[in-house]
Design a protein around this motif. Sequence first.
Motif, short mmCIF file in Angstrom:
data_model
loop_
_atom_site.label_atom_id
_atom_site.label_comp_id
_atom_site.label_asym_id
_atom_site.label_seq_id
_atom_site.Cartn_x
_atom_site.Cartn_y
_atom_site.Cartn_z
N LEU A 66 63.42 5.44 27.49
CA LEU A 66 63.86 5.03 26.00
C LEU A 66 65.28 4.73 26.87
CD1 LEU A 66 60.86 6.97 25.60
CD2 LEU A 66 62.02 6.73 23.53
N GLU A 67 65.72 3.95 26.04
CA GLU A 67 67.27 3.81 26.67
C GLU A 67 67.94 3.99 25.63
OE1 GLU A 67 69.72 0.14 27.83
OE2 GLU A 67 68.39 -0.57 27.01
N ALA A 118 59.16 -1.21 26.28
CA ALA A 118 57.83 -1.93 27.09
C ALA A 118 56.82 -1.46 26.18
CB ALA A 118 57.17 -0.39 28.28
N THR A 119 57.05 -1.11 24.52
CA THR A 119 56.19 -0.83 23.00
C THR A 119 57.03 -1.56 22.31
OG1 THR A 119 57.00 0.96 22.76
CG2 THR A 119 55.13 1.26 23.80
N GLY A 120 58.90 -1.98 22.93
CA GLY A 120 58.72 -2.94 21.30
C GLY A 120 59.68 -1.83 20.37
N MET A 131 62.58 -6.09 18.85
CA MET A 131 61.80 -5.24 18.47
C MET A 131 60.04 -5.91 17.87
SD MET A 131 62.16 -4.95 15.46
CE MET A 131 61.67 -3.46 14.92
N LYS A 132 59.35 -4.67 18.03
CA LYS A 132 58.34 -4.72 17.46
C LYS A 132 58.20 -4.54 15.83
CE LYS A 132 55.09 -6.45 21.14
NZ LYS A 132 54.44 -6.32 22.07
N THR A 133 58.10 -2.99 16.46
CA THR A 133 58.47 -1.74 15.09
C THR A 133 59.63 -0.31 15.55
OG1 THR A 133 56.52 -1.77 15.82
CG2 THR A 133 57.45 0.30 14.92
N VAL A 134 60.48 -0.12 13.59
CA VAL A 134 61.26 0.32 13.31
C VAL A 134 60.19 2.10 13.11
CG1 VAL A 134 62.88 0.64 12.12
CG2 VAL A 134 63.24 -1.48 13.29
N PHE A 161 58.46 0.18 9.79
CA PHE A 161 58.86 -1.47 10.15
C PHE A 161 58.94 -2.09 10.93
CE2 PHE A 161 62.90 0.70 8.31
CZ PHE A 161 63.52 -0.31 8.98
N GLY A 162 58.15 -3.21 10.38
CA GLY A 162 58.79 -4.45 11.49
C GLY A 162 59.34 -5.61 12.02
N ARG A 163 59.78 -6.68 12.43
CA ARG A 163 60.93 -7.42 12.30
C ARG A 163 61.32 -8.37 11.65
NH1 ARG A 163 65.29 -9.28 15.19
NH2 ARG A 163 64.32 -8.26 17.43
N ASP A 164 60.60 -9.07 10.04
CA ASP A 164 60.92 -9.15 9.24
C ASP A 164 61.63 -8.01 8.43
OD1 ASP A 164 59.65 -11.57 10.04
OD2 ASP A 164 58.19 -11.67 8.74
N GLN A 165 60.95 -6.99 7.62
CA GLN A 165 61.50 -6.20 6.91
C GLN A 165 63.34 -5.47 7.68
OE1 GLN A 165 59.24 -3.12 5.91
NE2 GLN A 165 60.80 -2.41 4.36
N MET A 166 63.26 -5.29 8.25
CA MET A 166 64.35 -5.09 9.46
C MET A 166 65.41 -6.00 8.89
SD MET A 166 65.72 -4.23 13.53
CE MET A 166 65.69 -6.44 13.59
N ASP A 167 65.83 -7.52 9.49
CA ASP A 167 66.17 -8.48 9.68
C ASP A 167 67.05 -8.21 7.35
OD1 ASP A 167 66.42 -9.30 12.25
OD2 ASP A 167 64.78 -11.39 11.89
N GLU A 168 65.57 -8.26 6.61
CA GLU A 168 66.11 -7.99 5.32
C GLU A 168 66.83 -6.72 5.08
OE1 GLU A 168 65.68 -6.57 1.48
OE2 GLU A 168 64.99 -5.55 2.97
N ILE A 169 66.82 -5.88 5.33
CA ILE A 169 67.86 -4.43 5.30
C ILE A 169 68.89 -5.19 6.37
CG2 ILE A 169 67.61 -2.14 5.88
CD1 ILE A 169 64.56 -2.45 6.19
N ILE A 170 69.06 -5.22 7.28
CA ILE A 170 70.25 -5.32 7.54
C ILE A 170 71.00 -6.70 6.82
CG2 ILE A 170 71.20 -6.69 10.10
CD1 ILE A 170 69.38 -5.81 11.36
#
Length: 247
Positions: free
Chosen positions: A155-156, A174-176, A214-217, A228-237
């Motif tokens: 992990l970075e 590796a897992t997003g 990313m795939k999962t937050v 949650f995933g990409r779509d929800q992350m973008d909506e929150i941001i």
Amino acid sequence: MQKPIAEFWYGVEACDHKIVRLREIWADPYLAGNIWLVRGSKRDLIIDRRTGIVSPRPVIDAIVDKPIIAVACACYYDHAGGLHFFSERGCHRLDADKIANPTLESSVVSTYVEESMLNALPYDGFEIKSYQMRGAPPTICFDDGDIIDLGDRHLEGLHVPGVTPGSMVLWEAATGSLFTCDTLYDDPVRGREFASDDSITLLESLKRIRKLPMKTVFPGHYQCYQCFGRDQMDEIIDRILHSMATV
């Protein structure tokens, strides 16, 4: 009315990619959030230790059979409050002093900790007014881009200042998987001001996060869902960027 005494303080849930979530089930999820346990082949990683009102070690030690590194992604009590329970512990170097020498103000205990944050007591006679974050000098200080090696996974640490000067997110390419602490979570209370030390810097940090594939937050707060995933992350941001632009 006297609050009940909790028989169990932590809830435990298995997630994808050998990740386990622990949460303080009797605390307000806005004021005490998620602990993420990432399982590796050579050692395990604990991301954020929450309040430290009750030690998570008995629960974690029942799961883990290898060395542990504990990392706090922010210096506040609800992320670093239990760091002292671990011998190998780290944070970004800009938050190190506040974690080693917390005050009621620097740990935001004086701002957020109050009687209403608990729906039950950890033990008879506990008084929330006596709570304060214990100092835990880090044994490791991270800079942007440093790698946490768990053996079969890496992990970075990405420096994303804004909430605190030393705020980090942890990124597993590796897992997003992205562990976001206080930098990104979905607050169900719409319109509540998003806490930040430096709102302009936070906006830039959010833009940096958005560029990751990313795939999962795995967020720092709330329990209505584990992640949650990409779509929800973008909506929150988008929501945070809009709210800050209108302040």
